[in-house]
Write a protein that holds these residues in place. Sequence first.
Motif, PDB file in Angstrom:
ATOM      1  N   GLY A 141      10.811  -4.314   3.304  1.00  0.00           N
ATOM      2  CA  GLY A 141      11.035  -3.621   4.562  1.00  0.00           C
ATOM      3  C   GLY A 141      12.137  -2.592   4.535  1.00  0.00           C
ATOM      4  O   GLY A 141      12.564  -2.102   5.584  1.00  0.00           O
ATOM      5  N   GLN A 142      12.606  -2.212   3.333  1.00  0.00           N
ATOM      6  CA  GLN A 142      13.702  -1.262   3.220  1.00  0.00           C
ATOM      7  C   GLN A 142      13.239   0.187   3.128  1.00  0.00           C
ATOM      8  O   GLN A 142      14.029   1.109   3.359  1.00  0.00           O
ATOM      9  N   LEU A 143      11.987   0.397   2.764  1.00  0.00           N
ATOM     10  CA  LEU A 143      11.460   1.738   2.533  1.00  0.00           C
ATOM     11  C   LEU A 143      10.030   1.855   3.034  1.00  0.00           C
ATOM     12  O   LEU A 143       9.315   0.849   3.177  1.00  0.00           O
ATOM     13  N   LEU A 144       9.602   3.097   3.247  1.00  0.00           N
ATOM     14  CA  LEU A 144       8.185   3.441   3.291  1.00  0.00           C
ATOM     15  C   LEU A 144       7.814   3.934   1.898  1.00  0.00           C
ATOM     16  O   LEU A 144       8.657   4.492   1.189  1.00  0.00           O
ATOM     17  N   ALA A 145       6.582   3.731   1.492  1.00  0.00           N
ATOM     18  CA  ALA A 145       6.098   4.257   0.220  1.00  0.00           C
ATOM     19  C   ALA A 145       5.527   5.648   0.467  1.00  0.00           C
ATOM     20  O   ALA A 145       4.550   5.802   1.207  1.00  0.00           O
ATOM     21  N   GLY A 146       6.141   6.647  -0.149  1.00  0.00           N
ATOM     22  CA  GLY A 146       5.761   8.019   0.146  1.00  0.00           C
ATOM     23  C   GLY A 146       4.490   8.498  -0.504  1.00  0.00           C
ATOM     24  O   GLY A 146       3.827   9.405   0.028  1.00  0.00           O
ATOM     25  N   ALA A 147       4.119   7.912  -1.642  1.00  0.00           N
ATOM     26  CA  ALA A 147       2.948   8.411  -2.377  1.00  0.00           C
ATOM     27  C   ALA A 147       2.386   7.286  -3.232  1.00  0.00           C
ATOM     28  O   ALA A 147       2.857   7.061  -4.348  1.00  0.00           O
ATOM     29  N   VAL A 148       1.392   6.589  -2.717  1.00  0.00           N
ATOM     30  CA  VAL A 148       0.799   5.461  -3.431  1.00  0.00           C
ATOM     31  C   VAL A 148      -0.717   5.501  -3.312  1.00  0.00           C
ATOM     32  O   VAL A 148      -1.282   6.127  -2.411  1.00  0.00           O
ATOM     33  N   ILE A 149      -1.349   4.786  -4.240  1.00  0.00           N
ATOM     34  CA  ILE A 149      -2.793   4.586  -4.216  1.00  0.00           C
ATOM     35  C   ILE A 149      -3.094   3.342  -3.389  1.00  0.00           C
ATOM     36  O   ILE A 149      -2.374   2.352  -3.435  1.00  0.00           O
ATOM     37  N   GLU A 163      -3.449  -3.616   0.345  1.00  0.00           N
ATOM     38  CA  GLU A 163      -3.936  -3.621   1.726  1.00  0.00           C
ATOM     39  C   GLU A 163      -3.608  -4.928   2.440  1.00  0.00           C
ATOM     40  O   GLU A 163      -3.539  -4.965   3.670  1.00  0.00           O
ATOM     41  N   GLN A 164      -3.421  -5.984   1.710  1.00  0.00           N
ATOM     42  CA  GLN A 164      -3.056  -7.258   2.329  1.00  0.00           C
ATOM     43  C   GLN A 164      -1.642  -7.217   2.916  1.00  0.00           C
ATOM     44  O   GLN A 164      -1.339  -7.978   3.845  1.00  0.00           O
ATOM     45  N   ARG A 165      -0.794  -6.325   2.407  1.00  0.00           N
ATOM     46  CA  ARG A 165       0.617  -6.292   2.808  1.00  0.00           C
ATOM     47  C   ARG A 165       1.007  -5.032   3.557  1.00  0.00           C
ATOM     48  O   ARG A 165       1.982  -5.038   4.305  1.00  0.00           O
ATOM     49  N   TRP A 166       0.278  -3.944   3.344  1.00  0.00           N
ATOM     50  CA  TRP A 166       0.703  -2.645   3.853  1.00  0.00           C
ATOM     51  C   TRP A 166      -0.359  -2.007   4.744  1.00  0.00           C
ATOM     52  O   TRP A 166      -1.552  -2.315   4.644  1.00  0.00           O
ATOM     53  N   LEU A 224       0.627   7.724   2.319  1.00  0.00           N
ATOM     54  CA  LEU A 224       1.887   7.161   2.801  1.00  0.00           C
ATOM     55  C   LEU A 224       1.578   5.722   3.227  1.00  0.00           C
ATOM     56  O   LEU A 224       0.507   5.457   3.789  1.00  0.00           O
ATOM     57  N   ALA A 225       2.491   4.790   2.969  1.00  0.00           N
ATOM     58  CA  ALA A 225       2.241   3.386   3.325  1.00  0.00           C
ATOM     59  C   ALA A 225       3.515   2.728   3.816  1.00  0.00           C
ATOM     60  O   ALA A 225       4.630   3.158   3.484  1.00  0.00           O
ATOM     61  N   LEU A 226       3.336   1.691   4.607  1.00  0.00           N
ATOM     62  CA  LEU A 226       4.473   0.924   5.110  1.00  0.00           C
ATOM     63  C   LEU A 226       4.058  -0.535   5.302  1.00  0.00           C
ATOM     64  O   LEU A 226       2.876  -0.847   5.375  1.00  0.00           O
ATOM     65  N   PRO A 227       5.022  -1.447   5.354  1.00  0.00           N
ATOM     66  CA  PRO A 227       4.683  -2.858   5.523  1.00  0.00           C
ATOM     67  C   PRO A 227       3.984  -3.110   6.860  1.00  0.00           C
ATOM     68  O   PRO A 227       4.265  -2.433   7.858  1.00  0.00           O
ATOM     69  N   ARG A 228       3.093  -4.079   6.888  1.00  0.00           N
ATOM     70  CA  ARG A 228       2.404  -4.433   8.127  1.00  0.00           C
ATOM     71  C   ARG A 228       3.383  -4.897   9.206  1.00  0.00           C
ATOM     72  O   ARG A 228       3.084  -4.819  10.398  1.00  0.00           O
ATOM     73  N   SER A 229       4.547  -5.354   8.783  1.00  0.00           N
ATOM     74  CA  SER A 229       5.561  -5.831   9.726  1.00  0.00           C
ATOM     75  C   SER A 229       6.380  -4.701  10.347  1.00  0.00           C
ATOM     76  O   SER A 229       7.189  -4.947  11.245  1.00  0.00           O
ATOM     77  N   HIS A 230       6.179  -3.465   9.889  1.00  0.00           N
ATOM     78  CA  HIS A 230       6.974  -2.336  10.378  1.00  0.00           C
ATOM     79  C   HIS A 230       6.687  -2.098  11.856  1.00  0.00           C
ATOM     80  O   HIS A 230       5.544  -1.856  12.242  1.00  0.00           O
TER      81      HIS A 230
END
Length: 262
Positions: free
Chosen positions: A82-90, A96-99, A208-214
Motif C-alpha cells: 500500500g505504499q505505491l501505485l504501480a506506474g507501468a505493469v502487465i 488481478e487477485q490483489r490489484w 497503471l495499477a493499485l491495491p484493491r484496498s486503495h
Amino acid sequence: MKRRHCLAACAALAGQARGQGLRPLAIGFDEGSLPTMYRAGAQPAARGIYPALVGLAFAALGRPCELRALPFKRLLADVDGGQLLAGAVIRTPEREQRWLFSQAYFLERLSVYSAGVPFRGLADLTGKRVGVIRGWSYGEAFDAARRLGDFHCEEVSADEHNFAKLLRGRLDYVVATELGGRMLLELPAFERRIASGAAALGVTPIHLALPRSHEGGAALLAAFNTAVEQLQRDGQVEPLVAREIAAAAELVRGRGGVASIA
C-alpha cells in the motif's frame, strides 16, 4: 453512460485534488528499462516514456504525484504494502487477485535477441538460457512455459547486463522491449554483434495499477483513463514518446552506455 461516468469521475477527482490540497500520489516505475522507464544517476525520480505519460495525465487532473524509480521486485512489494501505485505493469491473473488496473495506456512490443541462432518462436527457447528483467512478466505464454521449466531464466536489473552476458556466451537469448533493444543495438559494444529475431515475442498492454484496498481506487483509475484518452485525442502522446526516446538516447551517448545511468 460509461463515458459520462468517467468524465464525472475525472471532474470530481480534479476538483477534490485542487480543493483539498491532497498529498502527492507515490507512483513507482522500474529503474532499468530505457527508454520506457529508468533512473538517471543518483536521483530517485523516474524518467522515460511511462513516467512522462502518467505524470502528464495526473497533471491534467490537477493531482500531484511523485514518480519514483526503484528495483522492480521492490516496487511490487511496495504496491502490495500500500505504499505505491504501480506506474507501468502487465495485467496477469495472479496480480488481478490483489490489484485494480487502468485501461491499457501503451502497447509494448517485446523482442527476443541473440548473438547466434535468431529467434523464430517460443519453441526455440526450449532448453536454453534466457535473460530477463527481475520480477517482470512477459505475457501468459512465456510465463507458462517458464513455470513448466521449458527454459532457464536468468534475472538482472537492466537490459544492458543481459546483452553483455549474451556476448560472453552466458546466455542464449535475451527478452527486451523493442524500444530498449533498438537503443542498445546502436551502442558500439553491441552494434552488429546482436540481432533481434524475425518474430516478436508479443505485444503487451501496459497499465497503471493499485491495491484493491486503495481508498477511492476505482474513481482514481476512471479519472486516469479519461485523462489518457484526452491526451490521445489531443495528439500529445506521440510527440511525448518521441521526446522521451530522444532524451534517453542522448543520456546513453553522453555517458558512454547504459550501465552508468541505471
